[in-house]
Design a protein around this motif. Structure first.
Motif, PDB file in Angstrom:
ATOM      1  N   ALA A  57       0.870  -1.164  -0.032  1.00  0.00           N
ATOM      2  CA  ALA A  57      -0.091   0.023  -0.056  1.00  0.00           C
ATOM      3  C   ALA A  57       0.990   1.204   0.054  1.00  0.00           C
ATOM      4  O   ALA A  57       0.626   2.230  -0.743  1.00  0.00           O
ATOM      5  N   GLY A  58       2.108   1.196   0.850  1.00  0.00           N
ATOM      6  CA  GLY A  58       2.858   2.408   0.650  1.00  0.00           C
ATOM      7  C   GLY A  58       3.431   2.584  -0.532  1.00  0.00           C
ATOM      8  O   GLY A  58       3.479   3.917  -1.227  1.00  0.00           O
ATOM      9  N   ILE A  59       3.785   1.488  -1.290  1.00  0.00           N
ATOM     10  CA  ILE A  59       4.517   1.836  -2.799  1.00  0.00           C
ATOM     11  C   ILE A  59       3.200   2.365  -3.578  1.00  0.00           C
ATOM     12  O   ILE A  59       3.513   3.413  -4.424  1.00  0.00           O
ATOM     13  N   ILE A  60       2.067   1.949  -3.505  1.00  0.00           N
ATOM     14  CA  ILE A  60       0.940   2.515  -4.439  1.00  0.00           C
ATOM     15  C   ILE A  60       0.778   3.888  -3.983  1.00  0.00           C
ATOM     16  O   ILE A  60       0.455   4.918  -4.705  1.00  0.00           O
ATOM     17  N   TYR A 402      -6.134   9.645 -12.786  1.00  0.00           N
ATOM     18  CA  TYR A 402      -6.382   9.910 -14.215  1.00  0.00           C
ATOM     19  C   TYR A 402      -6.198  11.213 -14.558  1.00  0.00           C
ATOM     20  O   TYR A 402      -5.879  11.472 -15.656  1.00  0.00           O
ATOM     21  N   THR A 403      -6.110  12.297 -13.595  1.00  0.00           N
ATOM     22  CA  THR A 403      -6.028  13.571 -14.075  1.00  0.00           C
ATOM     23  C   THR A 403      -4.519  13.752 -14.353  1.00  0.00           C
ATOM     24  O   THR A 403      -4.303  14.556 -15.420  1.00  0.00           O
ATOM     25  N   ILE A 431      -1.612   0.811 -12.915  1.00  0.00           N
ATOM     26  CA  ILE A 431      -1.379   0.048 -11.834  1.00  0.00           C
ATOM     27  C   ILE A 431      -2.224   0.452 -10.534  1.00  0.00           C
ATOM     28  O   ILE A 431      -2.943  -0.249  -9.932  1.00  0.00           O
ATOM     29  N   CYS A 432      -2.128   1.835 -10.139  1.00  0.00           N
ATOM     30  CA  CYS A 432      -2.815   2.365  -9.298  1.00  0.00           C
ATOM     31  C   CYS A 432      -4.316   2.383  -9.219  1.00  0.00           C
ATOM     32  O   CYS A 432      -5.112   2.156  -8.391  1.00  0.00           O
ATOM     33  N   ILE A 433      -4.783   2.782 -10.405  1.00  0.00           N
ATOM     34  CA  ILE A 433      -6.289   2.544 -10.830  1.00  0.00           C
ATOM     35  C   ILE A 433      -6.961   1.331 -10.673  1.00  0.00           C
ATOM     36  O   ILE A 433      -7.802   1.124  -9.887  1.00  0.00           O
ATOM     37  N   VAL A 434      -6.154   0.019 -11.115  1.00  0.00           N
ATOM     38  CA  VAL A 434      -6.466  -1.141 -10.993  1.00  0.00           C
ATOM     39  C   VAL A 434      -6.503  -1.515  -9.658  1.00  0.00           C
ATOM     40  O   VAL A 434      -7.357  -2.250  -9.120  1.00  0.00           O
ATOM     41  N   ILE A 439      -9.539  -2.833  -4.407  1.00  0.00           N
ATOM     42  CA  ILE A 439      -9.964  -2.424  -3.014  1.00  0.00           C
ATOM     43  C   ILE A 439     -11.424  -2.320  -3.337  1.00  0.00           C
ATOM     44  O   ILE A 439     -11.864  -2.875  -2.046  1.00  0.00           O
ATOM     45  N   LEU A 440     -11.995  -1.607  -3.829  1.00  0.00           N
ATOM     46  CA  LEU A 440     -13.367  -1.463  -3.936  1.00  0.00           C
ATOM     47  C   LEU A 440     -14.173  -2.825  -4.100  1.00  0.00           C
ATOM     48  O   LEU A 440     -14.994  -3.012  -3.394  1.00  0.00           O
ATOM     49  N   GLY A 441     -13.430  -3.872  -5.042  1.00  0.00           N
ATOM     50  CA  GLY A 441     -14.073  -5.137  -5.073  1.00  0.00           C
ATOM     51  C   GLY A 441     -14.057  -5.808  -3.809  1.00  0.00           C
ATOM     52  O   GLY A 441     -15.011  -6.578  -3.273  1.00  0.00           O
TER      53      GLY A 441
END
Length: 472
Positions: A57-60, A402-403, A431-434, A439-441
């Motif tokens: 999570a820290g890397i993301i 995305y921005t 990678i971050c978006i996926v 996480i939402l899933g």
């Protein structure tokens, strides 16, 4: 002509944050009550593998910070990611991004003010909770109205206390392990000798629902909420082209040291099965010293008493730090929204110290109302409000990723050379978006369905508000 210059000056923030302010503000944003008190639930779900979860999570979070960092170094303006969403994506994304962030930290302010009252109650139970909450509400807002330098100095010392506490805990924990005074259960082998590093598996399902590292990831990710604060400081940082990159790059190392280091010590000093949802790494480090006592000014002090008081001081400092930063970031976000035309013009007003006075007052009024709501409405309503914090945080991170893609395409077309390129663009963005979508899933199958459902509902509400407001 002079009148035009005076007007322009009165609507410009002053660069009063020095390098040491930016460094500690960035670090303080990564260290909150999530580290001091929030590790327990994730540790219960995942066991020692939660260490890997925090590292991942820290890397993301670092990727997201580098994406935001590239934008704010290129254009160090007020409004941060809301400004970039507005400029490179569109009017509604700018509107939604800014107001989403504002409501996020209004709700965080509400939670922290309530927590502050409870921490003061620990020492002086005779003081009503609302009195201590109101006292610090007035003090913190007054400090923010003074000047940006006062905010920076206050946050610097709040962060110093948190950093010293973590370093002391890690150093003392290492001492207990090396000296053998940490108790019979203290051993580095606790990391793998009871069911392995992944004692709960990855996707194992129990009668209580999913457990394991993947189930804990949702909780872990939210511990890093606040890292984006460094983007808000850009408009008031001295020499942002130097200070922002330095602070951003050093965050990843500090995350690994503070989060991962503290967790390694925690699981080494005590078997993971002994950890409860309400446990704190500080309590776990010192619990083996039960029964020890020492003399102070002629009085015998029990070590347990000292631990309880020190821990309460630390979490009080963490709560004050978060609230202090919430007041600062919300006022600057409103100021930026007003400059975009996405908020009323009166929010652009600065006082004689170049602080957005109206933006602070409006934000504080809403935070104050939240305290009243928290006292008057049923507990379920408060629960739903806090669920919205999780939803707004996910929206915030996704919009930054995305921005940044839109930003990169724009400057590439114009031939502009980036001053602080992000890492692994555009792969890191995807990678971050996926990762955030995953996480939402996970949230939707691990008892956090309401937070996922609230996201489209909240975006829909913001769109309606946008249409009703009809920004200039």
């Amino acid at each position: 002509m002079d009148k035009e210059k005076k007007t322009e000056k009165n609507e410009t923030l002053v660069r009063g944050l020095t390098n040491r302010h930016i460094q500690l503000i960035a670090l303080g944003g990564a260290i909150g009550t999530g580290l001091f008190l929030g590790i327990g639930p994730a540790a219960v779900l995942a066991g020692p593998s939660v260490i890997l979860g925090y590292a991942l999570a820290g890397i993301i979070a670092f990727f997201i910070m580098r994406q935001l960092g590239e934008m704010v170094v290129q254009e160090p303006v007020s409004g941060s990611f809301s400004y970039f969403a507005y400029k490179y994506w569109g009017n509604f994304p700018g509107f939604a991004s800014g107001w989403n962030y504002w409501i996020l930290y209004i709700l965080v302010s509400m939670a922290e003010l309530t927590a502050i009252g409870h921490y003061i109650h620990f020492w002086w139970p005779e003081i009503p909770l609302w009195v201590s909450s109101l006292f610090f509400f007035i003090v913190i807002n007054a400090l923010n109205l003074a000047s940006v330098k006062v905010y920076g100095e206050t946050e610097f010392w709040f962060s110093i206390i948190k950093v010293v506490a973590i370093i002391a805990m890690i150093v003392f924990g290492v001492y207990l392990l090396i000296s053998g005074t940490g108790g019979e259960k203290a051993s580095i082998t606790n990391l793998w000798n009871d069911g392995g590093f992944f004692p709960k598996g990855l996707f194992n399902k129990t009668e209580h629902g999913y457990s394991g590292l993947f189930a804990a990831m949702a909780m872990i990710m939210f511990s890093f909420g606040g890292l984006e604060l460094i983007g808000i400081t850009a408009a008031e940082a001295k020499n942002p082209e130097k200070t922002i990159p330095q602070a951003t790059n050093q965050v990843i190392y500090r995350i690994l040291i503070f989060y991962v280091g503290a967790l390694v010590i925690l699981f080494s000093l005590s078997p993971w099965r002994d950890i409860t949802e309400g446990s704190s790494p500080f309590v776990m480090v010192f619990q083996n010293l039960n029964g020890l006592e020492f003399s102070l000014f002629g009085k015998i002090i029990q070590f347990n008493t000292l631990i309880a008081n020190v821990l309460n001081l630390i979490v009080l400092t963490a709560a004050l730090s978060v609230y202090n930063s919430s007041v600062y970031s919300n006022s600057r976000m409103l100021f930026g929204l007003a400059q975009q035309g996405n908020a009323p013009k009166f929010l652009k007003k600065l006082n004689k110290n170049s602080v957005p006075i109206n933006a602070i007052i409006v934000s504080s009024c809403f935070a104050g109302i939240c305290i009243i709501i928290n006292k008057l409405v049923p507990e379920k309503a408060f629960e739903y409000l806090m669920a919205l914090v999780v939803s707004t945080l996910i929206i915030n991170w996704l919009m930054i990723c995305y921005t940044h893609l839109k930003f990169k395409k724009s400057i590439s077309k114009s031939g502009v050379q980036s001053k602080f390129p992000s890492i692994f663009y555009p792969v890191s963005n995807y990678i971050c978006i996926v990762f955030l979508v995953l996480i939402l899933g996970l949230m939707s199958i691990t008892g956090m369905e309401i937070q996922v459902i609230l996201i489209p509902v909240w975006i829909g509400f913001l769109f309606v508000m946008y249409k009703l407001y009809k920004p200039e």
